[in-house]
Design a protein around this motif. Structure first.
Motif, PDB file in Angstrom:
ATOM      1  N   GLU A  88       0.682  -1.121   0.183  1.00 35.41           N
ATOM      2  CA  GLU A  88       0.131  -0.294   0.122  1.00 35.41           C
ATOM      3  C   GLU A  88       1.157   1.071   0.166  1.00 35.41           C
ATOM      4  O   GLU A  88       0.750   2.095  -0.501  1.00 35.41           O
ATOM      5  N   GLU A  89       2.023   1.025   0.781  1.00 35.16           N
ATOM      6  CA  GLU A  89       2.842   2.348   1.231  1.00 35.16           C
ATOM      7  C   GLU A  89       3.721   2.581  -0.441  1.00 35.16           C
ATOM      8  O   GLU A  89       4.833   3.055  -0.681  1.00 35.16           O
ATOM      9  N   GLY A  90       4.055   1.424  -0.934  1.00 39.85           N
ATOM     10  CA  GLY A  90       4.313   1.578  -2.340  1.00 39.85           C
ATOM     11  C   GLY A  90       6.524   0.765  -2.102  1.00 39.85           C
ATOM     12  O   GLY A  90       6.857   1.202  -3.136  1.00 39.85           O
ATOM     13  N   HIS A  91       6.112  -0.028  -1.068  1.00 41.95           N
ATOM     14  CA  HIS A  91       7.422  -0.232  -1.199  1.00 41.95           C
ATOM     15  C   HIS A  91       7.857  -1.881  -1.329  1.00 41.95           C
ATOM     16  O   HIS A  91       8.883  -2.765  -1.224  1.00 41.95           O
ATOM     17  N   THR A  92       6.843  -2.092  -2.206  1.00 40.94           N
ATOM     18  CA  THR A  92       7.029  -2.986  -3.327  1.00 40.94           C
ATOM     19  C   THR A  92       6.886  -3.111  -4.627  1.00 40.94           C
ATOM     20  O   THR A  92       6.362  -2.556  -4.745  1.00 40.94           O
ATOM     21  N   ARG A  93       7.927  -3.670  -5.103  1.00 37.81           N
ATOM     22  CA  ARG A  93       8.711  -3.954  -6.276  1.00 37.81           C
ATOM     23  C   ARG A  93       8.869  -4.418  -7.138  1.00 37.81           C
ATOM     24  O   ARG A  93      10.057  -5.818  -7.099  1.00 37.81           O
ATOM     25  N   PRO A  94       8.956  -5.586  -8.327  1.00 35.55           N
ATOM     26  CA  PRO A  94       9.429  -6.483  -9.442  1.00 35.55           C
ATOM     27  C   PRO A  94      11.067  -6.173  -9.391  1.00 35.55           C
ATOM     28  O   PRO A  94      11.294  -5.214  -9.714  1.00 35.55           O
ATOM     29  N   GLY A  95      11.084  -7.379  -9.615  1.00 31.08           N
ATOM     30  CA  GLY A  95      12.377  -7.277  -9.481  1.00 31.08           C
ATOM     31  C   GLY A  95      13.753  -7.513  -8.171  1.00 31.08           C
ATOM     32  O   GLY A  95      14.574  -7.793  -8.591  1.00 31.08           O
ATOM     33  N   GLU A  96      12.938  -7.049  -7.056  1.00 38.29           N
ATOM     34  CA  GLU A  96      13.613  -6.523  -6.328  1.00 38.29           C
ATOM     35  C   GLU A  96      13.892  -8.038  -4.898  1.00 38.29           C
ATOM     36  O   GLU A  96      13.342  -8.413  -4.924  1.00 38.29           O
ATOM     37  N   VAL A  97      14.322  -7.133  -4.140  1.00 36.92           N
ATOM     38  CA  VAL A  97      14.968  -8.738  -2.943  1.00 36.92           C
ATOM     39  C   VAL A  97      14.222  -7.524  -1.746  1.00 36.92           C
ATOM     40  O   VAL A  97      14.651  -6.686  -1.054  1.00 36.92           O
ATOM     41  N   LEU A  98      13.504  -7.869  -1.019  1.00 36.37           N
ATOM     42  CA  LEU A  98      12.620  -8.241  -0.011  1.00 36.37           C
ATOM     43  C   LEU A  98      12.939  -8.870   1.368  1.00 36.37           C
ATOM     44  O   LEU A  98      11.965  -9.397   0.904  1.00 36.37           O
ATOM     45  N   LEU A  99      13.772  -8.463   2.392  1.00 36.07           N
ATOM     46  CA  LEU A  99      13.376  -9.586   3.731  1.00 36.07           C
ATOM     47  C   LEU A  99      12.299  -8.574   5.070  1.00 36.07           C
ATOM     48  O   LEU A  99      13.135  -7.169   4.630  1.00 36.07           O
ATOM     49  N   GLY A 100      12.269  -9.801   5.547  1.00 35.01           N
ATOM     50  CA  GLY A 100      11.183  -8.864   6.966  1.00 35.01           C
ATOM     51  C   GLY A 100      11.241  -9.960   7.995  1.00 35.01           C
ATOM     52  O   GLY A 100      11.567 -11.445   7.623  1.00 35.01           O
ATOM     53  N   THR A 101      11.486  -9.523   9.661  1.00 34.72           N
ATOM     54  CA  THR A 101      11.159  -9.709  10.053  1.00 34.72           C
ATOM     55  C   THR A 101      10.231 -10.912  10.102  1.00 34.72           C
ATOM     56  O   THR A 101       9.375 -11.019  11.686  1.00 34.72           O
TER      57      THR A 101
END
Length: 435
Positions: free
Chosen positions: A115-128
């Motif tokens: 919703e806040e625009g932190h997801t984008r194709p091709g990227e690496v997103l890590l979360g705890t």
């Protein structure tokens, strides 16, 4: 050079390599790191121990802090965790901190991120958080990590990752009105087991997947972890790009990645969605699959519609269409995942009535945007199972104690099935109520 899957391509690019193969270890550059009130304090502790009390994070605009789990509670330790996030955000000058009690507050991290625009194709997103894999719906590599790994990422912006082999799940056909993404992923988990995709990527494909809106695709990827998956992923199409381009935080450039023709999958399973019926996961495991026809009539004490898996606007619209003009027979709790979804309860209408009005008129209770009872929490958590009762829920896990009491019985189902069951007080078949 051999063909690569989406996951292999993303990890190759993130590590500056032309090619990445399953089983290979790579140093991957991280595009976004997310942590929340449950794991943030531990992560910060690791970071300061290893990098110094006065160390600065590797990139303050790539860190996202989202309190969401245990926030609307009087529990002192839970409140302290949020205070730790506030202190760290202030000392590090973190731009993306969605603090509770402010206009920036969002709610559940996995829905707040897109919703806040932190997801984008091709990227690496890590979360705890294990359900970070939700973001794979946007064509990126997204996975959950522990506090130690996250503390290392805070200091370096990198993580040592093993490239997972990819399993491919193809859904064909026209999705019937009585099925939702929750039914599809419960069918998969029931077929392969909670360890069937251990440290593997789960790629979802087929016209049945691309007919789903972006929220439903998020539900598919969200529960990849329930099968042991390292990540779930769906290639970006125009639906994805329209969503991302409208919200992209910082207008960062990104590159769409798709699996190559001839890419190697270690497993492939094809489903005809037109032949599926609503699916339930019985206690006490997400892979304890039953079709609704097999458990119809099972007595219930409570219904719960919420969480990162079942608390999006699509979920509430589905449930409201069944509850409209009717009255629930058991305690029914409705928890929007985010404040944006909560606002949608007032703006989205069915037959001229807002979703909020439909739920309240049906006798449901509506909570504040948060994780609420999905992870149990302190005893004053909204919707928590404080007694050994039976509950049907749109959440993602039904292990003993997951939603509270260790002897409670939790059945997992789609919002349609949960709403139908709330009206009868027993597990019900939504097909009998849909017009």
């Amino acid at each position: 050079m051999s063909a690569m899957t989406m996951t292999e391509k993303i990890l190759a690019r993130a590590s500056g390599k032309a090619h990445a193969a399953p089983g290979e270890n790579v140093w991957a550059n991280v595009d976004v790191l997310m942590t929340h009130d449950v794991c943030g304090p531990g992560t910060f502790g690791v970071f300061k121990k290893e990098f110094g009390a006065d160390a600065k994070v590797w990139d303050k605009e790539k860190l996202v802090l989202i309190p969401d789990h245990y926030i609307f509670t009087k529990d002192a330790m839970a409140n302290r965790n949020v205070d730790v996030l506030r202190q760290f955000a202030k000392e590090q000058d973190i731009k993306y901190f969605y603090d509770v009690g402010t206009k920036n507050y969002k709610g559940v991290c996995h829905i707040a991120l897109p919703e806040e625009g932190h997801t984008r194709p091709g990227e690496v997103l890590l979360g705890t958080d294990s359900h970070t894999c939700t973001a794979g719906a946007f064509g990126e590599f997204a996975t959950g990590i522990g506090n130690t790994d996250a503390g290392f990422v805070l200091g370096t912006g990198k993580l040592w990752l093993k490239v997972p082999p990819t399993m491919r799940f193809v859904f064909h056909g026209n999705l019937p009105p009585y099925l939702m993404a929750k039914d599809l992923i419960l069918a998969v988990i029931g077929d392969i087991g909670v360890d069937g995709a251990t440290y593997r990527a789960m790629e979802f494909d087929g016209d049945g997947v691309y007919a789903l809106n972006i929220e439903e695709r998020m539900t598919l990827c969200n529960m990849a972890i329930e099968a042991g998956g390292k990540n779930g992923i769906i290639a970006a199409d125009q639906v994805t790009l329209d969503y991302v381009n409208k919200r992209n935080a910082g207008n960062r450039p990104y590159t769409v990645v798709k699996s190559d023709p001839g890419a190697q999958f270690v497993f492939e399973k094809v489903y005809d969605v037109s032949k599926l019926e609503p699916v339930i996961a019985k206690p006490h495991s997400p892979d304890n699959k039953a079709f609704v026809s097999q458990v119809k009539g099972t007595k219930l004490d409570r219904a719960y519609i919420g969480s990162c898996t079942g608390g999006k606007l699509t979920d509430f619209k589905a449930a409201a269409q069944l509850l409209n003009g009717k009255t629930v027979k058991i305690d029914t709790f409705v928890v929007p995942a985010t404040t944006e979804v909560a606002r949608g309860l007032d703006t989205e209408t069915i037959g001229g009535r807002s979703l909020r009005d439909i739920f309240l008129s049906a006798g449901a209770k509506i909570g504040d945007a948060s994780c609420a009872a999905c992870l149990g929490g302190p005893s004053d958590t909204f919707g928590r199972l404080n007694a050994p009762i039976s509950c049907i829920s749109t959440t993602n896990r039904n292990f003993p104690g997951r939603m509270g009491h260790k002897e409670a019985q939790v059945f997992l189902a789609s919002p349609l099935t949960v709403a139908a069951s709330a009206l009868t007080g027993t597990i019900a078949d939504c097909r009998e109520l849909l017009v």
